[in-house]
Design an enzyme around this catalytic site. Structure first.
Site, PDB file in Angstrom:
ATOM      1  N   ASN A   4     -12.777  -0.835  -4.574  1.00  0.00           N
ATOM      2  CA  ASN A   4     -12.718  -1.220  -5.980  1.00  0.00           C
ATOM      3  C   ASN A   4     -13.912  -2.113  -6.316  1.00  0.00           C
ATOM      4  O   ASN A   4     -14.081  -3.173  -5.732  1.00  0.00           O
ATOM      5  CB  ASN A   4     -11.401  -1.975  -6.230  1.00  0.00           C
ATOM      6  N   CYS A   6      -6.941  -5.507  -7.278  1.00  0.00           N
ATOM      7  CA  CYS A   6      -6.661  -5.027  -5.929  1.00  0.00           C
ATOM      8  C   CYS A   6      -6.036  -6.112  -5.064  1.00  0.00           C
ATOM      9  O   CYS A   6      -5.390  -5.811  -4.057  1.00  0.00           O
ATOM     10  CB  CYS A   6      -7.930  -4.467  -5.290  1.00  0.00           C
ATOM     11  N   HIS A   7      -6.167  -7.372  -5.468  1.00  0.00           N
ATOM     12  CA  HIS A   7      -5.561  -8.467  -4.707  1.00  0.00           C
ATOM     13  C   HIS A   7      -4.041  -8.428  -4.763  1.00  0.00           C
ATOM     14  O   HIS A   7      -3.379  -9.069  -3.956  1.00  0.00           O
ATOM     15  CB  HIS A   7      -6.081  -9.824  -5.205  1.00  0.00           C
ATOM     16  N   TYR A  47       0.839  -1.196   0.000  1.00  0.00           N
ATOM     17  CA  TYR A  47       0.000   0.000   0.000  1.00  0.00           C
ATOM     18  C   TYR A  47       0.878   1.251   0.000  1.00  0.00           C
ATOM     19  O   TYR A  47       0.609   2.204  -0.727  1.00  0.00           O
ATOM     20  CB  TYR A  47      -0.932  -0.002   1.219  1.00  0.00           C
ATOM     21  N   GLU A  76      -1.146 -16.546  -9.643  1.00  0.00           N
ATOM     22  CA  GLU A  76      -0.312 -15.643 -10.437  1.00  0.00           C
ATOM     23  C   GLU A  76       1.177 -15.792 -10.117  1.00  0.00           C
ATOM     24  O   GLU A  76       2.002 -15.176 -10.779  1.00  0.00           O
ATOM     25  CB  GLU A  76      -0.750 -14.196 -10.195  1.00  0.00           C
TER      26      GLU A  76
END
Length: 193
Positions: free
Chosen positions: A133, A141-142, A108, A168
């Site tokens: 979001n 956003c993950h 963040y 991912e």
């Protein structure tokens, strides 16, 4: 009045609720067990000025891109059009999220710095924008985690966030956060959901 279509798409993480406009732009994508959140965000972002028709089939392009993403083609969702409304900070944060490559995560605080904020407390505002979001997965956003590698909150639940990051290949090593940089070699890991 804006006309929107709500449809359901099955995924390895459970049912997804997809909201698109007549042009096929995604206004919302959320988990079916978070239906109330989806409706609340739509009302907030569209200020109640929309009509939502339910039960239509998901646009083929979106359903196919999501299927390919979950099958391991992580870039399949990158070109999907989104219509994200919100205040200026939210729009900036959501645009920045789309620039985080699959296979990477950022913190963040790092995201706040990338957006030009020098005050470390800006990470709180960035986190709040991230949390509001409306387009899960496509606006990733993950991919934003705590500075120490902790998987901070995710509207779809931390278990889903972990599964997306594992899919991912973006989970950091012990206590490190791999920054999202455009020149990084994309690492992918195909995991069966």
């Amino acid at each position: 009045m804006l006309k929107l279509q709500l449809s359901r798409i099955e995924s390895p993480l459970g049912g997804l609720l997809l909201v698109v406009d007549d042009a096929g732009a995604i206004h919302a994508l959320d988990y079916a067990d978070h239906r109330a959140r989806l409706h609340r965000l739509l009302r907030q972002l569209h200020e109640g000025e929309f009509e939502l028709a339910e039960g239509s089939a998901a646009p083929h392009a979106v359903a196919d891109a999501l299927r390919r993403y979950f099958d391991g083609d992580l870039a399949a969702i990158e070109a999907l059009p989104v219509a994200t409304l919100g205040d200026s900070l939210q729009r900036k944060v959501w645009a920045a999220l789309r620039r985080i490559p699959a296979g990477r995560a950022t913190s963040y605080g790092e995201l706040a710095k990338q957006l030009g904020f020098d005050d470390p407390r800006a990470a709180i505002d960035v986190g709040a924008a991230n949390g509001s979001n409306p387009v899960s997965i496509v606006v990733p956003c993950h991919r934003v985690i705590g500075r120490n590698g902790e998987l901070k909150g995710y509207a779809g639940g931390v278990v889903r966030k972990r599964r997306l990051l594992e899919h991912e290949g973006a989970l950091p090593g012990a206590g490190e956060c791999r920054p999202a940089i455009a020149t990084a070699v994309q690492e992918t890991m195909q995991l069966a959901f």
